[in-house]
Design a protein around this motif. Structure first.
Motif, PDB file in Angstrom:
ATOM      1  N   PHE A 103       0.830  -1.193   0.000  1.00  0.00           N
ATOM      2  CA  PHE A 103       0.000   0.000   0.000  1.00  0.00           C
ATOM      3  C   PHE A 103       0.874   1.256   0.000  1.00  0.00           C
ATOM      4  O   PHE A 103       0.640   2.196  -0.754  1.00  0.00           O
ATOM      5  CB  PHE A 103      -0.931  -0.021   1.214  1.00  0.00           C
ATOM      6  N   ALA A 104       1.920   1.261   0.842  1.00  0.00           N
ATOM      7  CA  ALA A 104       2.805   2.420   0.933  1.00  0.00           C
ATOM      8  C   ALA A 104       3.574   2.649  -0.362  1.00  0.00           C
ATOM      9  O   ALA A 104       3.743   3.791  -0.800  1.00  0.00           O
ATOM     10  CB  ALA A 104       3.768   2.253   2.105  1.00  0.00           C
ATOM     11  N   GLN A 105       4.037   1.576  -0.993  1.00  0.00           N
ATOM     12  CA  GLN A 105       4.810   1.718  -2.227  1.00  0.00           C
ATOM     13  C   GLN A 105       3.994   2.341  -3.349  1.00  0.00           C
ATOM     14  O   GLN A 105       4.547   3.003  -4.224  1.00  0.00           O
ATOM     15  CB  GLN A 105       5.376   0.369  -2.668  1.00  0.00           C
ATOM     16  N   HIS A 106       2.702   2.162  -3.327  1.00  0.00           N
ATOM     17  CA  HIS A 106       1.841   2.781  -4.346  1.00  0.00           C
ATOM     18  C   HIS A 106       1.881   4.310  -4.233  1.00  0.00           C
ATOM     19  O   HIS A 106       1.735   5.007  -5.236  1.00  0.00           O
ATOM     20  CB  HIS A 106       0.410   2.243  -4.217  1.00  0.00           C
ATOM     21  N   GLY A 107       2.095   4.836  -3.029  1.00  0.00           N
ATOM     22  CA  GLY A 107       2.324   6.256  -2.848  1.00  0.00           C
ATOM     23  C   GLY A 107       1.102   7.156  -2.831  1.00  0.00           C
ATOM     24  O   GLY A 107       1.227   8.372  -2.888  1.00  0.00           O
ATOM     25  N   ARG A 108      -0.089   6.575  -2.757  1.00  0.00           N
ATOM     26  CA  ARG A 108      -1.319   7.366  -2.729  1.00  0.00           C
ATOM     27  C   ARG A 108      -2.196   6.844  -1.596  1.00  0.00           C
ATOM     28  O   ARG A 108      -3.174   6.150  -1.821  1.00  0.00           O
ATOM     29  CB  ARG A 108      -2.010   7.316  -4.073  1.00  0.00           C
ATOM     30  N   PRO A 109      -1.823   7.199  -0.343  1.00  0.00           N
ATOM     31  CA  PRO A 109      -2.451   6.582   0.823  1.00  0.00           C
ATOM     32  C   PRO A 109      -3.765   7.193   1.289  1.00  0.00           C
ATOM     33  O   PRO A 109      -4.368   6.706   2.231  1.00  0.00           O
ATOM     34  CB  PRO A 109      -1.390   6.771   1.905  1.00  0.00           C
ATOM     35  N   GLY A 110      -4.205   8.249   0.626  1.00  0.00           N
ATOM     36  CA  GLY A 110      -5.362   8.963   1.136  1.00  0.00           C
ATOM     37  C   GLY A 110      -4.904  10.006   2.138  1.00  0.00           C
ATOM     38  O   GLY A 110      -3.715  10.089   2.474  1.00  0.00           O
ATOM     39  N   ILE A 111      -5.846  10.816   2.606  1.00  0.00           N
ATOM     40  CA  ILE A 111      -5.462  11.970   3.405  1.00  0.00           C
ATOM     41  C   ILE A 111      -6.259  12.077   4.700  1.00  0.00           C
ATOM     42  O   ILE A 111      -7.362  11.550   4.811  1.00  0.00           O
ATOM     43  CB  ILE A 111      -5.631  13.279   2.611  1.00  0.00           C
ATOM     44  N   TYR A 112      -5.667  12.798   5.628  1.00  0.00           N
ATOM     45  CA  TYR A 112      -6.358  13.149   6.864  1.00  0.00           C
ATOM     46  C   TYR A 112      -6.791  14.605   6.784  1.00  0.00           C
ATOM     47  O   TYR A 112      -6.110  15.448   6.182  1.00  0.00           O
ATOM     48  CB  TYR A 112      -5.443  12.968   8.076  1.00  0.00           C
ATOM     49  N   LEU A 113      -7.920  14.861   7.438  1.00  0.00           N
ATOM     50  CA  LEU A 113      -8.482  16.204   7.494  1.00  0.00           C
ATOM     51  C   LEU A 113      -8.710  16.634   8.933  1.00  0.00           C
ATOM     52  O   LEU A 113      -9.084  15.815   9.774  1.00  0.00           O
ATOM     53  CB  LEU A 113      -9.841  16.253   6.785  1.00  0.00           C
ATOM     54  N   ARG A 114      -8.519  17.917   9.178  1.00  0.00           N
ATOM     55  CA  ARG A 114      -8.880  18.577  10.429  1.00  0.00           C
ATOM     56  C   ARG A 114     -10.193  19.312  10.162  1.00  0.00           C
ATOM     57  O   ARG A 114     -10.368  19.887   9.087  1.00  0.00           O
ATOM     58  CB  ARG A 114      -7.783  19.572  10.791  1.00  0.00           C
ATOM     59  N   VAL A 115     -11.090  19.311  11.118  1.00  0.00           N
ATOM     60  CA  VAL A 115     -12.369  20.007  10.980  1.00  0.00           C
ATOM     61  C   VAL A 115     -12.204  21.451  11.448  1.00  0.00           C
ATOM     62  O   VAL A 115     -11.837  21.701  12.591  1.00  0.00           O
ATOM     63  CB  VAL A 115     -13.482  19.295  11.784  1.00  0.00           C
ATOM     64  N   LEU A 116     -12.456  22.382  10.547  1.00  0.00           N
ATOM     65  CA  LEU A 116     -12.386  23.799  10.871  1.00  0.00           C
ATOM     66  C   LEU A 116     -13.740  24.345  11.289  1.00  0.00           C
ATOM     67  O   LEU A 116     -13.832  25.186  12.165  1.00  0.00           O
ATOM     68  CB  LEU A 116     -11.863  24.600   9.675  1.00  0.00           C
ATOM     69  N   ARG A 117     -14.781  23.871  10.621  1.00  0.00           N
ATOM     70  CA  ARG A 117     -16.148  24.263  10.969  1.00  0.00           C
ATOM     71  C   ARG A 117     -17.015  23.013  10.898  1.00  0.00           C
ATOM     72  O   ARG A 117     -17.163  22.413   9.825  1.00  0.00           O
ATOM     73  CB  ARG A 117     -16.679  25.326  10.018  1.00  0.00           C
TER      74      ARG A 117
END
Length: 151
Positions: A103-117
């Motif tokens: 999964f890591a070698q593919h290089g597109r792991p998805g993202i984390y988000l912080r909630v601002l509102r």
């Protein structure tokens, strides 16, 4: 569903120190990556299969810049904080030998988000990029190298 500082209501983060907290309130995977992995695995990858809280279409999330801000639906505003780091728990969940490395070698792991509102989110909500910092440090770039100069 309601989204607050720690993510989706009812989606408990058991280990907020290492696997959660406000900077990892939501995990997002794009539909194109799910399709890629479905083909690789030879089985469907329905929403939530990789632990994601949100699945989006038409937005290559790994190309988002760290610090980019999005509006989801009418109320929810979030900020891209970084990539998911695949771990052994994810590997066990999938039941695939060598999964974390693959999964890591593919290089597109998805993202984390912080909630601002905080706000509500439902299937079919539009995701709009409302701010892009312009520094060029995408989630995929950071995941690939963690260059101190990029920090």
């Amino acid at each position: 569903m309601r989204v607050g500082a720690y993510g989706l209501r009812g989606d408990v983060q058991a280990d907020r120190k290492d696997h959660g907290g406000p900077d990892k309130a939501l995990y997002v995977l794009d539909e194109a990556e799910a399709a890629h992995w479905a083909a690789e695995l030879g089985e469907p990858v329905p929403p939530g299969r990789f632990g994601e809280n949100l699945r989006v279409a038409g937005l290559p999330v790994d190309d988002a810049e760290i610090g980019e801000r999005w509006r989801v639906g009418d109320q929810l505003e979030v900020e891209v904080t970084g990539p998911r780091t695949p771990c052994a728990t994810f590997g066990r969940w999938l039941g695939q030998d060598g999964w974390v490395k693959r999964f890591a070698q593919h290089g597109r792991p998805g993202i984390y988000l912080r909630v601002l509102r905080p706000g509500d989110v439902v299937a079919g909500n539009r995701v709009t990029v409302v701010h892009r910092p312009g520094h060029g440090i995408t989630v995929a770039r950071w995941f690939a190298g963690n260059d101190p100069d990029d920090a």
